[in-house]
Scaffold this motif. Sequence first.
Motif, PDB file in Angstrom:
ATOM      1  N   HIS A  10       0.854  -1.199   0.000  1.00 30.74           N
ATOM      2  CA  HIS A  10       0.000   0.000   0.000  1.00 30.74           C
ATOM      3  C   HIS A  10       0.888   1.248   0.000  1.00 30.74           C
ATOM      4  CE1 HIS A  10      -3.971   1.871   1.692  1.00 30.74           C
ATOM      5  NE2 HIS A  10      -3.327   2.719   0.917  1.00 30.74           N
ATOM      6  N   HIS A  12       1.635   5.234  -2.012  1.00 30.67           N
ATOM      7  CA  HIS A  12       1.195   6.317  -2.906  1.00 30.67           C
ATOM      8  C   HIS A  12       2.402   7.029  -3.512  1.00 30.67           C
ATOM      9  CE1 HIS A  12      -3.047   6.064  -1.680  1.00 30.67           C
ATOM     10  NE2 HIS A  12      -2.514   5.571  -0.575  1.00 30.67           N
ATOM     11  N   HIS A  42      -4.493   6.828  -5.339  1.00 30.02           N
ATOM     12  CA  HIS A  42      -5.932   7.075  -5.261  1.00 30.02           C
ATOM     13  C   HIS A  42      -6.487   7.326  -6.663  1.00 30.02           C
ATOM     14  CE1 HIS A  42      -5.784   7.835  -0.896  1.00 30.02           C
ATOM     15  NE2 HIS A  42      -4.768   8.635  -1.103  1.00 30.02           N
ATOM     16  N   GLU A  67      -6.260   2.537  -5.326  1.00 29.24           N
ATOM     17  CA  GLU A  67      -7.113   2.654  -4.134  1.00 29.24           C
ATOM     18  C   GLU A  67      -8.319   3.494  -4.513  1.00 29.24           C
ATOM     19  OE1 GLU A  67      -5.379   4.610  -0.642  1.00 29.24           O
ATOM     20  OE2 GLU A  67      -6.767   3.531   0.663  1.00 29.24           O
ATOM     21  N   ASP A 245       0.759   2.283   3.722  1.00 29.41           N
ATOM     22  CA  ASP A 245       0.031   3.481   3.272  1.00 29.41           C
ATOM     23  C   ASP A 245       1.007   4.657   3.205  1.00 29.41           C
ATOM     24  OD1 ASP A 245      -2.108   4.897   2.308  1.00 29.41           O
ATOM     25  OD2 ASP A 245      -3.391   4.552   4.048  1.00 29.41           O
ATOM     26  N   HIS A 247       3.004   7.711   2.097  1.00 31.28           N
ATOM     27  CA  HIS A 247       2.756   8.871   1.222  1.00 31.28           C
ATOM     28  C   HIS A 247       3.997   9.751   1.147  1.00 31.28           C
ATOM     29  CE1 HIS A 247      -1.537   7.956   1.710  1.00 31.28           C
ATOM     30  NE2 HIS A 247      -1.864   8.955   0.907  1.00 31.28           N
TER      31      HIS A 247
HETATM   32 ZN    ZN Z   1      -3.796   4.818   0.852  1.00 24.60          ZN
END
Ligand code: ZN
Length: 277
Positions: A10, A12, A42, A67, A245, A247
């Motif tokens: 996961h 980005h 996303h 996502e 996740d 970023h």
């Molecule tokens: Zn995410």
Amino acid sequence: MTDRVEADLHCHTTCSDGTLTPRELIRAAKSTGLLAIGITDHDTISGWDEAENAGREFLVVILRGIELNTDWKGTEVHVLGYELDQGSVYLHDYLRELRSAREKRMLLMLEKLRGIGIRIELDEVRTVTTGQVIGRPHLAQVLVKRGFSRSIKDAFQQYIGTGAPAYVPRYKLTTEDGIRLIRNAGGVAVLAHPGVQGLEAEIPFWVVGGLQGIEVVHSEHSLDDEKRYRKIAESNSLLMTGGSDFHGENIKPGVHLGGWGVSLEVVQQIKDLAGLF
Ligand code: ZN
Ligand code: AMP
Ligand code: FE
Ligand code: FE
């Protein structure tokens, strides 16, 4: 369970709201010792090609992911899709629809701003966009540049945040439709970080709708969450995935690449399930 993290599924990139380009992400993954990465921007797949090229360059296995921000009765539910068919008509239709919905929404927000005496043209907002997606952060930048707000944060508070005078909600698929879209495009559908929303009652229903996995390991999950969702995954015969996740440090401080994830075996499980409609 403390399996070694070999795969962070996961992540980005600059293609959505991360700070590293896809190539920088893969290079960083390599240097932290990861064997595989799931790129899950996303609502966009525009990072896939660069990520796959970088995967070949740095010898990191790439899972092509996305996502989707979906709506379930007013709650935002995130669904991860992996290994979707890049040429899928369903996927491209959706992405096109999303882009045009974002443009229409921007026009509505500009109209609302005009109603309170602020004149901004769409073209002016376009000058600050970097990719294909136009959103509130761009409008906020223009509001600051034109002197209507002192900061991005103020712009959201005064004008375009939830409940503010020029706020317009974003078009979203329902969760069921998001899952169906991923499956129709040959992908594997996984519920992202359910512990963040505290969702579980709906899971069996989504399984009937095609859900194949749960993101059990996530930077915002407590150990209790992890245990609970592991049980739910087991009793519904679902894949157990995981990721940070990531970023970038500026956007999510403390969420390190590879700090959360799964073993390489899970990557193989996902690849085995992909393409089964
Ligand atoms: Zn995410
Ligand atoms: P959009 O997808 O166009 O609705 O924009 C959502 C993005 O706006 C989020 O991903 C955040 O990056 C940003 N955002 C949302 N609320 C705020 C806020 N209060 N202050 C600053 N940025 C925000
Ligand atoms: Fe994000
Ligand atoms: Fe999410």
